[in-house]
Design an enzyme around this catalytic site. Structure first.
Site, short mmCIF file in Angstrom:
data_model
loop_
_atom_site.label_atom_id
_atom_site.label_comp_id
_atom_site.label_asym_id
_atom_site.label_seq_id
_atom_site.Cartn_x
_atom_site.Cartn_y
_atom_site.Cartn_z
N ASN A 78 0.86 -1.18 0.00
CA ASN A 78 0.00 0.00 0.00
C ASN A 78 0.90 1.23 0.00
OD1 ASN A 78 -1.82 2.03 0.43
ND2 ASN A 78 -2.29 1.47 2.55
N LYS A 80 0.04 4.22 -0.39
CA LYS A 80 -0.65 5.42 0.11
C LYS A 80 -0.43 6.59 -0.87
CE LYS A 80 -0.09 3.62 4.72
NZ LYS A 80 -0.18 3.84 6.15
N HIS A 137 -9.57 1.05 4.56
CA HIS A 137 -8.34 1.26 5.33
C HIS A 137 -8.64 2.18 6.51
CE1 HIS A 137 -4.30 2.57 6.37
NE2 HIS A 137 -3.86 1.50 5.73
N GLU A 163 -7.16 4.62 7.66
CA GLU A 163 -6.99 6.05 7.38
C GLU A 163 -8.23 6.62 6.69
OE1 GLU A 163 -3.21 5.78 5.35
OE2 GLU A 163 -2.25 5.21 7.23
N GLU A 169 -5.65 -5.07 10.46
CA GLU A 169 -4.64 -4.04 10.70
C GLU A 169 -4.97 -3.30 12.00
OE1 GLU A 169 -2.52 -2.81 6.85
OE2 GLU A 169 -4.30 -1.57 7.03
N GLY A 219 2.16 2.20 10.83
CA GLY A 219 3.12 3.29 10.71
C GLY A 219 3.81 3.67 12.01
N SER A 225 3.13 -2.22 10.46
CA SER A 225 4.57 -2.22 10.75
C SER A 225 5.26 -3.54 10.40
CB SER A 225 4.83 -1.84 12.21
OG SER A 225 4.43 -0.50 12.44
C1 PEP Z 1 -0.91 0.24 6.10
O1 PEP Z 1 -1.04 1.46 6.01
O2 PEP Z 1 -1.76 -0.50 5.58
C2 PEP Z 1 0.23 -0.27 6.82
C3 PEP Z 1 0.19 -1.50 7.23
O3 PEP Z 1 1.27 0.61 7.03
P1 PEP Z 1 2.69 0.27 7.74
O4 PEP Z 1 3.18 -1.02 7.15
O5 PEP Z 1 3.55 1.42 7.41
O6 PEP Z 1 2.40 0.11 9.19
#
Ligand code: PEP
Length: 246
Positions: free
Chosen positions: A16, A18, A103, A105, A168, A174, A206
């Site tokens: 992803n 983003k 997601h 976000e 998630e 992040g 992460s």
């Molecule tokens: C994400 O935004 O879906 C995600 C898992 O980000 P990160 O791997 O940076 O935690």
């Protein structure tokens, strides 16, 4: 939840990006291909989800290399007066085969469970595979409501036909923080019980080359959704390599 659609549990390594990247990044498709010879990738499916602007060009490059291209959102309608939106049909037309939906976000920006469900329906209508994201906040985990929260989200936002769910935890995205492997195992087992044997359940939050092998080896983890570590192809390739030959 009754499963009506069979799908493979081949680990899915999904990037992803983003709101990162520009047209110079399309070369990352060939870079990823070069980093992963056939014998180092036949145990996984590879998916890159760039910003909308790059989907079409990356699809042209990725298709002959068996690297799937997806998007990060879609609108629920086929077309209409929705300035700035992109429909699932438009994504399919541009060559996307997957779309990330719900997601955290986007949920934080106001997307409801009903919106997420409608977008998953739109993805199916357009022939895209939806990756529907669910996850608890830190406060929900701290009061022991992580599993109940996620199962309620699945009930409300994931239609029966969905092939891929990404768990998630919001607090892990992040941040560099990751649940314990036992916590991931407990959550994925609970999701598995709810959705049946044929849904791919990704872990996201992460994931890095340093922790990917442990996470991807957990029972009922069928791949990863990766943000930060997916921006560099060598780290994405390392994560793909560390997926078990399940
Ligand atoms: C994400 O935004 O879906 C995600 C898992 O980000 P990160 O791997 O940076 O935690």
């Amino acid at each position: 939840m009754t499963q009506t659609h069979k799908s493979s549990l081949t680990p899915l390594i999904a990037a992803n990006w983003k709101m990162h990247g520009d047209m110079s990044w399309i070369d990352k498709v060939t870079e990823l291909d070069a980093l992963l010879p056939k014998n180092e990738r036949e145990h996984v499916d590879l998916l890159l989800c760039p910003p909308f602007t790059m989907v079409s060009t990356m699809h042209v490059l990725g298709s002959p290399l068996s690297i799937y291209i997806g998007a990060q959102n879609c609108h629920a309608d086929v077309s209409g007066a929705h300035t700035g939106e992109v429909s699932a049909e438009m994504l399919a037309d541009a060559g996307a085969s997957y779309v990330i939906i719900g997601h955290s976000e986007r949920r934080a920006a106001g997307e409801t469970n009903a919106d997420v469900r409608a977008k998953a329906e739109a993805a199916k209508r357009a022939g895209l595979t939806a990756i529907v994201c669910v996850g608890e906040s830190l406060a929900q985990r701290e009061v022991g409501e992580a599993i109940a929260t996620v199962l309620a989200q699945i009930e409300a936002s994931v239609p029966d036909f969905v092939d891929v769910i990404a768990y998630e935890p919001i607090w892990a995205i992040g941040t560099g923080k990751v649940p314990t492997m036992d916590d991931i195992a407990d959550m994925h087992a609970a999701i598995r019980s709810a959705v049946g044997p044929n849904v791919r359940i990704l872990y996201g939050g992460s994931v890095k080359p340093a922790n990917a092998q442990d996470i991807l080896a957990v029972a009922n983890v069928n791949g990863a959704l990766i943000g930060g570590a997916s921006l560099e192809m060598d780290s994405l390739a390392a994560i793909a390599r560390s997926a078990p030959r399940k």
